[in-house]
Every structure is written in structure tokens, then in C-alpha cells.
Design a protein around this motif. Structure first.
Motif, PDB file in Angstrom:
ATOM      1  N   VAL A 310      58.313  48.550  53.214  1.00  0.00           N
ATOM      2  CA  VAL A 310      58.312  48.967  54.716  1.00  0.00           C
ATOM      3  C   VAL A 310      56.937  48.237  55.027  1.00  0.00           C
ATOM      4  CG1 VAL A 310      59.768  50.894  54.596  1.00  0.00           C
ATOM      5  CG2 VAL A 310      57.266  50.995  54.567  1.00  0.00           C
ATOM      6  N   GLU A 311      56.829  48.140  56.652  1.00  0.00           N
ATOM      7  CA  GLU A 311      55.605  47.792  56.981  1.00  0.00           C
ATOM      8  C   GLU A 311      54.921  48.892  57.561  1.00  0.00           C
ATOM      9  OE1 GLU A 311      54.249  44.597  57.183  1.00  0.00           O
ATOM     10  OE2 GLU A 311      52.730  44.999  58.498  1.00  0.00           O
ATOM     11  N   ALA A 312      54.070  49.444  56.747  1.00  0.00           N
ATOM     12  CA  ALA A 312      53.191  50.742  57.168  1.00  0.00           C
ATOM     13  C   ALA A 312      52.165  50.210  58.258  1.00  0.00           C
ATOM     14  CB  ALA A 312      52.282  51.112  55.838  1.00  0.00           C
ATOM     15  N   PRO A 313      51.685  51.032  59.016  1.00  0.00           N
ATOM     16  CA  PRO A 313      50.368  50.601  59.939  1.00  0.00           C
ATOM     17  C   PRO A 313      49.397  49.803  59.241  1.00  0.00           C
ATOM     18  CG  PRO A 313      51.008  52.942  60.133  1.00  0.00           C
ATOM     19  CD  PRO A 313      51.628  52.549  59.059  1.00  0.00           C
ATOM     20  N   ARG A 314      49.273  49.797  58.027  1.00  0.00           N
ATOM     21  CA  ARG A 314      48.181  49.190  57.712  1.00  0.00           C
ATOM     22  C   ARG A 314      48.518  47.881  56.820  1.00  0.00           C
ATOM     23  NH1 ARG A 314      47.334  54.053  58.112  1.00  0.00           N
ATOM     24  NH2 ARG A 314      44.978  54.766  58.766  1.00  0.00           N
ATOM     25  N   GLY A 315      50.081  47.666  56.950  1.00  0.00           N
ATOM     26  CA  GLY A 315      50.475  46.587  55.857  1.00  0.00           C
ATOM     27  C   GLY A 315      51.588  46.838  55.063  1.00  0.00           C
ATOM     28  N   GLU A 316      51.970  45.905  54.260  1.00  0.00           N
ATOM     29  CA  GLU A 316      53.349  46.202  53.309  1.00  0.00           C
ATOM     30  C   GLU A 316      52.810  47.313  52.293  1.00  0.00           C
ATOM     31  OE1 GLU A 316      53.804  43.037  50.834  1.00  0.00           O
ATOM     32  OE2 GLU A 316      55.747  43.956  49.743  1.00  0.00           O
ATOM     33  N   LEU A 317      53.906  48.347  52.368  1.00  0.00           N
ATOM     34  CA  LEU A 317      54.055  49.239  51.459  1.00  0.00           C
ATOM     35  C   LEU A 317      54.942  49.197  50.628  1.00  0.00           C
ATOM     36  CD1 LEU A 317      53.098  52.395  50.368  1.00  0.00           C
ATOM     37  CD2 LEU A 317      54.161  53.149  52.362  1.00  0.00           C
ATOM     38  N   LEU A 318      55.087  49.065  49.119  1.00  0.00           N
ATOM     39  CA  LEU A 318      56.112  49.108  48.176  1.00  0.00           C
ATOM     40  C   LEU A 318      56.232  50.278  47.345  1.00  0.00           C
ATOM     41  CD1 LEU A 318      57.436  45.894  46.769  1.00  0.00           C
ATOM     42  CD2 LEU A 318      56.640  47.711  45.185  1.00  0.00           C
ATOM     43  N   TYR A 319      57.572  50.670  47.444  1.00  0.00           N
ATOM     44  CA  TYR A 319      57.785  51.605  46.311  1.00  0.00           C
ATOM     45  C   TYR A 319      58.726  51.332  45.010  1.00  0.00           C
ATOM     46  CZ  TYR A 319      55.630  55.764  48.042  1.00  0.00           C
ATOM     47  OH  TYR A 319      54.528  56.735  48.511  1.00  0.00           O
ATOM     48  N   HIS A 320      58.540  51.377  43.825  1.00  0.00           N
ATOM     49  CA  HIS A 320      59.583  51.012  42.810  1.00  0.00           C
ATOM     50  C   HIS A 320      59.900  52.167  41.960  1.00  0.00           C
ATOM     51  CE1 HIS A 320      60.136  48.566  38.992  1.00  0.00           C
ATOM     52  NE2 HIS A 320      61.263  48.933  39.584  1.00  0.00           N
ATOM     53  N   VAL A 321      61.139  52.495  42.084  1.00  0.00           N
ATOM     54  CA  VAL A 321      61.661  53.953  41.417  1.00  0.00           C
ATOM     55  C   VAL A 321      62.405  53.454  40.416  1.00  0.00           C
ATOM     56  CG1 VAL A 321      62.857  55.980  41.869  1.00  0.00           C
ATOM     57  CG2 VAL A 321      61.381  55.170  43.514  1.00  0.00           C
ATOM     58  N   VAL A 322      62.257  53.850  38.893  1.00  0.00           N
ATOM     59  CA  VAL A 322      63.094  53.583  37.943  1.00  0.00           C
ATOM     60  C   VAL A 322      63.711  54.994  37.436  1.00  0.00           C
ATOM     61  CG1 VAL A 322      63.117  52.782  35.619  1.00  0.00           C
ATOM     62  CG2 VAL A 322      61.751  51.960  37.101  1.00  0.00           C
ATOM     63  N   SER A 323      65.050  54.972  37.209  1.00  0.00           N
ATOM     64  CA  SER A 323      65.635  56.320  36.786  1.00  0.00           C
ATOM     65  C   SER A 323      66.413  56.082  35.296  1.00  0.00           C
ATOM     66  CB  SER A 323      66.846  56.643  37.758  1.00  0.00           C
ATOM     67  OG  SER A 323      67.739  57.442  37.252  1.00  0.00           O
ATOM     68  N   ASP A 324      66.061  56.971  34.573  1.00  0.00           N
ATOM     69  CA  ASP A 324      66.821  56.909  33.337  1.00  0.00           C
ATOM     70  C   ASP A 324      68.014  57.801  33.330  1.00  0.00           C
ATOM     71  OD1 ASP A 324      65.277  59.122  33.124  1.00  0.00           O
ATOM     72  OD2 ASP A 324      64.397  58.886  31.325  1.00  0.00           O
ATOM     73  N   GLY A 325      68.506  58.199  34.580  1.00  0.00           N
ATOM     74  CA  GLY A 325      69.730  59.189  34.512  1.00  0.00           C
ATOM     75  C   GLY A 325      69.553  60.450  34.659  1.00  0.00           C
ATOM     76  N   LYS A 326      68.271  61.137  34.617  1.00  0.00           N
ATOM     77  CA  LYS A 326      67.785  62.334  34.453  1.00  0.00           C
ATOM     78  C   LYS A 326      67.551  62.711  35.930  1.00  0.00           C
ATOM     79  CE  LYS A 326      66.281  62.323  29.644  1.00  0.00           C
ATOM     80  NZ  LYS A 326      65.123  61.925  28.912  1.00  0.00           N
ATOM     81  N   PRO A 327      67.348  64.226  36.127  1.00  0.00           N
ATOM     82  CA  PRO A 327      67.160  64.649  37.492  1.00  0.00           C
ATOM     83  C   PRO A 327      65.743  64.022  37.920  1.00  0.00           C
ATOM     84  CG  PRO A 327      67.741  66.384  35.835  1.00  0.00           C
ATOM     85  CD  PRO A 327      67.734  65.252  35.265  1.00  0.00           C
ATOM     86  N   LYS A 328      64.861  63.751  37.194  1.00  0.00           N
ATOM     87  CA  LYS A 328      63.502  63.310  37.361  1.00  0.00           C
ATOM     88  C   LYS A 328      63.490  61.815  37.170  1.00  0.00           C
ATOM     89  CE  LYS A 328      61.605  67.631  36.013  1.00  0.00           C
ATOM     90  NZ  LYS A 328      60.678  68.562  34.880  1.00  0.00           N
ATOM     91  N   PRO A 329      62.585  61.066  37.988  1.00  0.00           N
ATOM     92  CA  PRO A 329      62.838  59.733  37.908  1.00  0.00           C
ATOM     93  C   PRO A 329      61.958  59.485  36.781  1.00  0.00           C
ATOM     94  CG  PRO A 329      61.168  60.415  39.751  1.00  0.00           C
ATOM     95  CD  PRO A 329      62.189  61.795  39.200  1.00  0.00           C
ATOM     96  N   TYR A 330      62.104  58.160  36.064  1.00  0.00           N
ATOM     97  CA  TYR A 330      61.355  57.979  34.910  1.00  0.00           C
ATOM     98  C   TYR A 330      59.952  57.432  35.494  1.00  0.00           C
ATOM     99  CZ  TYR A 330      60.240  54.973  30.971  1.00  0.00           C
ATOM    100  OH  TYR A 330      59.557  54.517  29.774  1.00  0.00           O
ATOM    101  N   ARG A 331      59.783  56.726  36.556  1.00  0.00           N
ATOM    102  CA  ARG A 331      58.775  55.976  36.956  1.00  0.00           C
ATOM    103  C   ARG A 331      58.894  55.651  38.509  1.00  0.00           C
ATOM    104  NH1 ARG A 331      54.022  54.884  37.495  1.00  0.00           N
ATOM    105  NH2 ARG A 331      52.930  53.053  37.426  1.00  0.00           N
ATOM    106  N   VAL A 332      57.632  56.342  39.016  1.00  0.00           N
ATOM    107  CA  VAL A 332      57.564  55.890  40.666  1.00  0.00           C
ATOM    108  C   VAL A 332      56.154  55.155  40.773  1.00  0.00           C
ATOM    109  CG1 VAL A 332      57.343  56.902  42.893  1.00  0.00           C
ATOM    110  CG2 VAL A 332      58.709  58.165  41.270  1.00  0.00           C
ATOM    111  N   LYS A 333      56.477  53.890  41.285  1.00  0.00           N
ATOM    112  CA  LYS A 333      55.126  53.021  41.411  1.00  0.00           C
ATOM    113  C   LYS A 333      54.960  52.903  42.778  1.00  0.00           C
ATOM    114  CE  LYS A 333      52.163  49.898  41.286  1.00  0.00           C
ATOM    115  NZ  LYS A 333      50.693  50.145  40.949  1.00  0.00           N
ATOM    116  N   ILE A 334      53.678  53.168  43.169  1.00  0.00           N
ATOM    117  CA  ILE A 334      53.429  53.062  44.706  1.00  0.00           C
ATOM    118  C   ILE A 334      52.232  52.003  44.492  1.00  0.00           C
ATOM    119  CG2 ILE A 334      52.691  54.127  46.686  1.00  0.00           C
ATOM    120  CD1 ILE A 334      53.199  56.847  45.110  1.00  0.00           C
TER     121      ILE A 334
END
Lengths: 403, 167
Positions: A310-334
Motif C-alpha cells: 500500500v501507499e503509506a503516508p511515507r511511501g511504499e509499505l510492503l508485507y510478505h506473509v508466508v504460511s505453512d498451513g498452521k494457525p500461526k504464520p511461518y514468516r511475516v516480512k515488513i
């Protein structure tokens, strides 16, 4: 006693921060100065590292909505929006149109208050305290509107996977319009001050210049790069939510100095005000989440990955979410915009005078809490550890070094 | 009448604030900033932001005290002359809030320096912050009174204050 020869050069290092009246956040600038001019600048960060990505892997997908919003208090709705966008991408959920418009409404209100805040803070840094106080007073109206729409002034956690958490009753429309019109009226006054006041012009024009090619070379984002004449806006080049249906202009200026960055922000406030009006006028009817109740949201997450940007007030903001099928995400990259602007934007401070450094720094709209990273130092062997990506994915190894 | 009597008279009319962010998300910081602006108008109580720890009476701490910021927080606390009051703003400053369990912080200001006033909320409203500051002024006056009774003639010099440092 030291006798100074005219051809000898004395370079002095001046530390600024982490507690400093010109900086409201804990960051340390190491400036090397020769006389009054900065010859080298170095940003020391890490005072604000809280381990959000690490925590996000240890909480469930739904708990993470509330955690990632607390990455940054000023732009919390866009953080939530980028995260839920990534999870929706992972799960393949289609967001109802009304929820899309409500998301845009909240994100644009946030852009207005964020830009007003940085305009006020820069006025304070320049010594223009009256303008700071007046802008902060009018900014309270936006905060009131945000509370009216989302239920809280700052952290509202408005976004939810699949939609939003709160509907907008139709009777609030007139109230929002009334306050938005007042803010537009006041912004015309402030724009006049920023465009014409001789002291502001002298302090900001030609200070901290980044040319178009330099801005692109250092991969700056947001209003900083738009102030150098680059039409870069995620809302335009990769429309999300309802931005493909809402008309708006991308504000750019060619000067590339501190003043141009602030004028871009003033222009964006007008654009945001028009977008808020458009959203209120064209708000579609219908549900705000794809399910009957919020409790019916799915509990199972597929294996895969999702991207939200998304375009945050300060510029491009990117989220990368990886799931391995469990209730918790494997990786959240900000990946936050402030990281690029603060670390890469240091080149603008070179050859400038010490008195201008706070103004240049404030014109990046620095958000320190967004950009912190951690360095692992081995005290016994007196060295900084380098950890490869493969080792970082190994939970046991990471637990061992961080505990 | 020693210097401390003058200070006791002075602090209740014009306490100066020092704001230090020890790892907050900016949510509390913008509310502290909002609380010092005209709509809430703390200058009617004489409250003003201090530029340096050596001028301050009240330190407003936001954030969960990261390990790197904790050393600076202790140093700033020592630089403030007695009597001084610590105000912890926000859920993170009280207990670590949503970030509890992470590796990089102490979860709360009171693990590092003694705290007098806690203001809960995520973030607290500016009205609540203002109320907490007014309570802090009362505590400040009590502390000055106590120092006067104990016969302390002047406030301690920089770095000499007796702090209980646990970490």
C-alpha cells in the motif's frame, strides 16, 4: 595549545540524539563537521527495535492484525491494511465493495493527519512555534473524525481479514463533511504561509536537494521522491482496495528540496480531502465482511504466500506473509518506507550547515519505530554475528541466540 | 530558607516536562504531543516541554524500554535534579503491552527506573495524559516537602542522585 592554520582542516564529530529537542524519536545522528558544514553523516538506529517480525511468527494470523498495527502509531491503519491484504492474497478472499471504500476513507484520513503532523513538526523545527500550535489544533479535528469513523483516535485496528471491523452509519456523513470542509478552509491558509512566508522559504528552499536521478539512485519513496519529480505512487501503479475507482491526482514537484517535499504533502492533503468527499458521496451499500459475522471467519490457512503493498503516508509499505498451513504464520516480512528514506537519504545532509540538518531530517517525515533492525553482538569474542537466511529460518537456533 | 524552599514554591506553578521515547510505536508520542497543544492547553498549569534533562522536573516515558534505550533512560534519569517524578505513558511503558515476550526489551519502565504515575491506554487520550501530569505535579510537591523536612539544603548535582537501578 592548538594553532589553526588556514589550510589545515579540523573535522569534529557531533552526536545528535537519542534524546534531543529537535528529534521526537530515539535516533542518533553522528555528524562530522568541518567548521559549520557537514562532511559526513551517519545514522545510528536500534533504540526502538521491538522484534515485531519475531513476535508475529509466534502469534496467530488474527492476533497479528493487532500486533502489526503497533509497528507505527502514526500510520497504523495502513500497516493493518497491508497485512490483511497479504493474508487475503494468501487465502484468495474477495473484499466486499463497501469495506474497500471504508478502508480508503480511514487510510486517507490517516494521510491527512500524518501530513499535518509533519508540517507542524517542521514548522517547530524552523522555530515557527505559532504555526506548529495552530496546525496541531486543527489536526485535532482530523483525530476527532478518525475517532468518529473507527472508534479510537490512534490505534483503532479497523482492518480485518476480509473487510473492516466497523460499519459507518449514514447519519455521520454530514458531520464528517462539516469538519472536512473546515480543514480544507484552514489548509488554504496554511498553504499560503508555506508558499509565501519569507522565513520559511529562506530556511527550506535549496536545502537538502535531491535531484531526480539521485532520488531514483538511492531508491527513495513516497513524498520524498515525488518532491524530486518522480511520479511514484502505489495507489496509481498498482491500485488496491477502491483506488482504481476513485479519481485522484499524483502531486509532484521538480525542485527536490525540503520545501518541495512539504508542498507535495500539502497538495496530497487536498487530494485526500477530495477522496474522502468522493467516498462519502459514493459509498456502496452492502456487507462489510464476506461472512455473516466476524466469528465465521475461516480458521484454516492454506500453504503458500501472499503480498500486500500500500501507499503509506511515507511511501511504499510492503508485507510478505508466508504460511505453512498452521494457525500461526511461518514468516511475516515488513518493509517500511522510512527505512529507505532515512538511511539512503543521508546524502542530502552532506555539505549542508548544521542548523539545517534538523529541517532536512524532519522533511523525510522520519518514523523511527517503523525502521528498526537488530544487530547481534557476541560480547565474549567481541564481534558482530552474521546470520545467514537459512539459519534464521531455524527456530531452535534463533531461540538460542536471542535468549 | 534554603534553595529547596524556592524549588518547592516553583515546581507546583511551572513543572517542566521531558519526553523520552524508549521504543514506543509513536502512538503515545503523538498523543503526548497533542496534549501539549492548544486544544488541551497545559500551559494554564505552567507545563512546558524542557529542552534538556537538566532543566526538567517531570520525565514522561513512553515505550517498552528496549535494551539499547534502557542505558540512555538511566543516564537521563540521573541527570534530572531532585525532586523528580517519572510518568509512564501507555500499556507498553507499564508492562510491555502487545510486545510482551520479545527478546529485545525489559517490558516496562519500572524495571529500569522507579515510576510514580502510570497512565494506562493504547494509547491514552490526551486528557488522560494531562490528568496524569497534574497528579505528577502533586507528587512532585510532596517530594519537595519531604526534602525540606529532611533538611536537604539544595538539590543534588548532576549524577549524584540516589537511584535504585535494577535491570
Amino acid at each position: 595549545m592548538v594553532t589553526a592554520n588556514s589550510d589545515e582542516k579540523y573535522v569534529v564529530e557531533i552526536p545528535v540524539g537519542p534524546q534531543h529537542p529537535a528529534l521526537h524519536e530515539p535516533i542518533s545522528l553522528r555528524l562530522k563537521v568541518e567548521g559549520e558544514q557537514v562532511v559526513d553523516a551517519h545514522v545510528v538506529s536500534g533504540y526502538n527495535h521491538r522484534g515485531i517480525e519475531w513476535l508475529a511468527e509466534r502469534k496467530t494470523f488474527y492476533q497479528d492484525i493487532f500486533l502489526v498495527a503497533r509497528t507505527c502509531g502514526i500510520c497504523n491503519a495502513v500497516h493493518g491494511a497491508a497485512y490483511v491484504q497479504a493474508v487475503e492474497d494468501l487465502m484468495g478472499i474477495e473484499v466486499p465493495p463497501r469495506a474497500k471504500y471504508l478502508r480508503v476513507l480511514v487510510m486517507e484520513l490517516e494521510r491527512i493527519h500524518s501530513h499535518m503532523l509533519v508540517l507542524a513538526v517542521l514548522a517547530e523545527v524552523l522555530g515557527f512555534d505559532t504555526l506548529f500550535m495552530l496546525m496541531m489544533r486543527d489536526r485535532e479535528r482530523v483525530m476527532y473524525l478518525k475517532e468518529l469513523v473507527t472508534g479510537n483516535r490512534v490505534h483503532a485496528d479497523f482492518m480485518f481479514i476480509g473487510g473492516v471491523r466497523r460499519d459507518l452509519p449514514s447519519d455521520k456523513k454530514d458531520k464528517i463533511l462539516k469538519h472536512i470542509n473546515y480543514i480544507e478552509e484552514r489548509m488554504k491558509h496554511y498553504e499560503k504561509i508555506w508558499a509565501e512566508d519569507p522565513i520559511i522559504l529562506k530556511r527550506t528552499q535549496g536545502v537538502g536537494v535531491a535531484s531526480r536521478s539521485q532520488a531514483l539512485l538511492h531508491s527513495l519513496v513516497g513524498p520524498v521522491v515525488r518532491g524530486s519529480g518522480v511520479r511514484s505512487d502505489i495507489r496509481l501503479i498498482d491500485p488496491y482496495d477502491a483506488y482504481d475507482e476513485i479519481p485522484f491526482n499524483v502531486v509532484t514537484r521538480d525542485e527536490g528540496d525540503t520545501w518541495a517535499r512539504m508542498m507535495v504533502r500539502i497538495g496530497e492533503i487536498y487530494e485526500s480531502i477530495n477522496m474522502v468527499k468522493y467516498v462519502l458521496e459514493h459509498l456502496p451499500s452492502g456487507p462489510i465482511i464476506p461472512w455473516k459475522t466476524i466469528k465465521a471467519a475461516p480458521r484454516r490457512f492454506p500453504i503458500g504466500e501472499g503480498i500486500g503493498r500500500v501507499e503509506a503516508p511515507r511511501g511504499e509499505l510492503l508485507y510478505h506473509v508466508v504460511s505453512d498451513g498452521k494457525p500461526k504464520p511461518y514468516r511475516v516480512k515488513i518493509r517500511t518506507p522510512s527505512l529507505l528514506n532515512i538511511h539512503n537519504g543521508v546524502f542530502m545532509m552532506l555539505d549542508q550547515y548544521i542548523a539545517d540538518i534538523p529541517a532536512i531530517f524532519a522533511s523525510f517525515d522520519p518514523c523511527i519505530s517503523c525502521m528498526e533492525r537488530v544487530i547481534v553482538v557476541d560480547n565474549k569474542n567481541n564481534r558482530v554475528l552474521r546470520i545467514p537466511w537459512r539459519k534464521l529460518a531455524d527456530r531452535e537456533y534463533v531461540e538460542k541466540i536471542f535468549r | 530558607m534554603g534553595l529547596i524552599s524556592v524549588i518547592r514554591w516553583g515546581v507546583k506553578r511551572s513543572p517542566w516536562l521531558l519526553h523520552f521515547n524508549t521504543g514506543a510505536c509513536n502512538g503515545c508520542d503523538i498523543e503526548v504531543l497533542a496534549a501539549i497543544t492548544p486544544l488541551y492547553d497545559p500551559e494554564r498549569y505552567g507545563v512546558k516541554l524542557a529542552p534538556s534533562p537538566r532543566h526538567a522536573d517531570i520525565i514522561v516515558v513512553t515505550g517498552l524500554v528496549t535494551k539499547k534505550a534502557a542505558e540512555r533512560l538511566k543516564r537521563i534519569y540521573d541527570q534530572i535534579p531532585e525532586p523528580k517524578v517519572v510518568v509512564a505513558v501507555g500499556a507498553c511503558a507499564i508492562s510491555g503491552g502487545v510486545f510482551q515476550g520479545s527478546y529485545s526489551h525489559y517490558s516496562g519502565v519500572d524495571r529500569v527506573i522507579p515510576v510514580d504515575v502510570y497512565i494506562p491506554g493504547c494509547p491514552p487520550r490526551p486528557d488522560a495524559i494531562l490528568k496524569g501530569i497534574i497528579r505528577a505535579v502533586e507528587i512532585l510537591e510532596e517530594k519537595a516537602k519531604k526534602m525540606e523536612e529532611l533538611g536537604v539544603s539544595s538539590p543534588s548535582r548532576v549524577g549524584e542522585s540516589a537511584t535504585t537501578q535494577t535491570s
